[in-house]
Motif scaffolding. Sequence first.
Motif, PDB file in Angstrom:
ATOM      1  N   UNK A  19       0.704  -1.514   0.051  1.00 38.80           N
ATOM      2  CA  UNK A  19      -0.280   0.174  -0.263  1.00 38.80           C
ATOM      3  C   UNK A  19       1.280   0.819  -0.033  1.00 38.80           C
ATOM      4  N   UNK A  20       2.430   1.051   0.533  1.00 33.31           N
ATOM      5  CA  UNK A  20       2.951   1.896   0.330  1.00 33.31           C
ATOM      6  C   UNK A  20       4.088   2.629   0.038  1.00 33.31           C
ATOM      7  N   UNK A  21       4.238   1.583  -0.937  1.00 37.54           N
ATOM      8  CA  UNK A  21       5.610   1.321  -2.702  1.00 37.54           C
ATOM      9  C   UNK A  21       3.815   0.383  -3.829  1.00 37.54           C
ATOM     10  N   UNK A  22       3.231   0.910  -3.970  1.00 38.52           N
ATOM     11  CA  UNK A  22       2.108   0.230  -5.050  1.00 38.52           C
ATOM     12  C   UNK A  22       3.374  -0.202  -5.899  1.00 38.52           C
ATOM     13  N   UNK A  23       2.869  -0.925  -7.082  1.00 38.56           N
ATOM     14  CA  UNK A  23       2.988  -0.715  -8.440  1.00 38.56           C
ATOM     15  C   UNK A  23       1.637  -0.360  -8.961  1.00 38.56           C
ATOM     16  N   UNK A  24       2.751   0.565 -10.414  1.00 38.48           N
ATOM     17  CA  UNK A  24       1.972   0.993 -11.196  1.00 38.48           C
ATOM     18  C   UNK A  24       2.455   1.613 -13.103  1.00 38.48           C
ATOM     19  N   UNK A  25       2.021   0.731 -13.142  1.00 37.15           N
ATOM     20  CA  UNK A  25       2.493   0.855 -14.765  1.00 37.15           C
ATOM     21  C   UNK A  25       3.774   0.848 -14.435  1.00 37.15           C
ATOM     22  N   UNK A  26       4.489  -0.316 -14.378  1.00 35.54           N
ATOM     23  CA  UNK A  26       5.823  -0.722 -14.686  1.00 35.54           C
ATOM     24  C   UNK A  26       6.323  -0.514 -15.481  1.00 35.54           C
ATOM     25  N   UNK A  27       7.544   0.166 -16.226  1.00 32.09           N
ATOM     26  CA  UNK A  27       8.395  -0.047 -16.918  1.00 32.09           C
ATOM     27  C   UNK A  27       9.710  -0.626 -16.475  1.00 32.09           C
ATOM     28  N   UNK A  28      10.623  -1.587 -17.918  1.00 35.73           N
ATOM     29  CA  UNK A  28      11.145  -1.881 -17.301  1.00 35.73           C
ATOM     30  C   UNK A  28      12.134  -2.015 -18.781  1.00 35.73           C
ATOM     31  N   UNK A  29      13.501  -0.999 -18.120  1.00 34.70           N
ATOM     32  CA  UNK A  29      14.574  -0.960 -19.238  1.00 34.70           C
ATOM     33  C   UNK A  29      16.254  -2.128 -19.328  1.00 34.70           C
ATOM     34  N   UNK A  30      16.014  -3.022 -20.209  1.00 34.36           N
ATOM     35  CA  UNK A  30      16.333  -4.626 -19.856  1.00 34.36           C
ATOM     36  C   UNK A  30      18.448  -4.187 -20.712  1.00 34.36           C
ATOM     37  N   UNK A  31      19.264  -3.721 -20.528  1.00 34.48           N
ATOM     38  CA  UNK A  31      19.920  -3.742 -20.978  1.00 34.48           C
ATOM     39  C   UNK A  31      20.953  -5.016 -21.764  1.00 34.48           C
ATOM     40  N   UNK A  32      21.555  -4.651 -22.632  1.00 40.81           N
ATOM     41  CA  UNK A  32      22.702  -6.482 -22.572  1.00 40.81           C
ATOM     42  C   UNK A  32      21.632  -7.299 -23.073  1.00 40.81           C
ATOM     43  N   UNK A  33      20.055  -6.991 -24.352  1.00 38.28           N
ATOM     44  CA  UNK A  33      19.059  -8.142 -24.684  1.00 38.28           C
ATOM     45  C   UNK A  33      19.541  -8.225 -25.270  1.00 38.28           C
ATOM     46  N   UNK A  34      20.808  -7.949 -26.234  1.00 36.79           N
ATOM     47  CA  UNK A  34      21.180  -9.014 -27.768  1.00 36.79           C
ATOM     48  C   UNK A  34      20.481 -10.284 -28.389  1.00 36.79           C
ATOM     49  N   UNK A  35      19.157  -9.595 -28.502  1.00 33.45           N
ATOM     50  CA  UNK A  35      18.256 -10.277 -29.442  1.00 33.45           C
ATOM     51  C   UNK A  35      17.507  -9.493 -30.051  1.00 33.45           C
ATOM     52  N   UNK A  36      17.465  -9.426 -31.486  1.00 34.86           N
ATOM     53  CA  UNK A  36      16.255  -9.422 -32.182  1.00 34.86           C
ATOM     54  C   UNK A  36      14.850  -9.784 -31.545  1.00 34.86           C
ATOM     55  N   UNK A  37      14.681 -10.969 -30.724  1.00 33.51           N
ATOM     56  CA  UNK A  37      13.308 -10.911 -30.590  1.00 33.51           C
ATOM     57  C   UNK A  37      12.439 -10.351 -29.801  1.00 33.51           C
ATOM     58  N   UNK A  38      11.072 -10.634 -30.117  1.00 32.56           N
ATOM     59  CA  UNK A  38       9.873  -9.707 -28.616  1.00 32.56           C
ATOM     60  C   UNK A  38      10.492 -10.503 -27.720  1.00 32.56           C
ATOM     61  N   UNK A  39       9.249  -9.956 -26.505  1.00 35.99           N
ATOM     62  CA  UNK A  39       9.849  -9.924 -24.882  1.00 35.99           C
ATOM     63  C   UNK A  39       8.549 -10.927 -24.838  1.00 35.99           C
TER      64      UNK A  39
END
Length: 166
Positions: A96-116
């Motif tokens: 309740x004090x640290x809610x998850x709201x529309x999170x965004x993740x920047x994943x460095x070193x993905x090293x693939x052309x594939x979708x997640x």
Amino acid sequence: NHWPVGLNPSDGRYAVADDRVTHAALGGASRIGQSILYGFTDQAVTSLTALAKSWNRPPAVAGAAGCESRGYDPSQRAYVLAATGRPISFTLQGSADTPVLNPCFVIQHWDSDSAARVTIDGQTVPPGPRFRQGIARDTGGRRTMVIWLELESVSEIEVTVEAEKS
């Protein structure tokens, strides 16, 4: 004219309609590194509570596997992760004090052309309006996966990210 509308002709312009703001003089943060969120809404001010909490006190990342968590970057409003293997998994410690709201993740070193492929608490999230993703390249030319989820939770969530099979 400046918000909330001034009639002084300090710069040669006058407000022609005091209910139509055409410019906002936005102040900056008092110290380098602080951010301020400005915007307009037709919702009640209480509707912004979760947004403010998610930005000011984002849920911590725990139990990271297949990646190194570099923490929450408020300037991107995103969690920055560096992939070290596959799959990537972690827990967002929402409350309740640290809610998850529309999170965004920047994943460095993905090293693939594939979708997640993303799963939340074991359920696959289908790509579409509630799950957006894209691959960007960093200044060294390496792929970075950017994932945004329309998701709201006040409890812990388990996130798994892996490359789709080609």
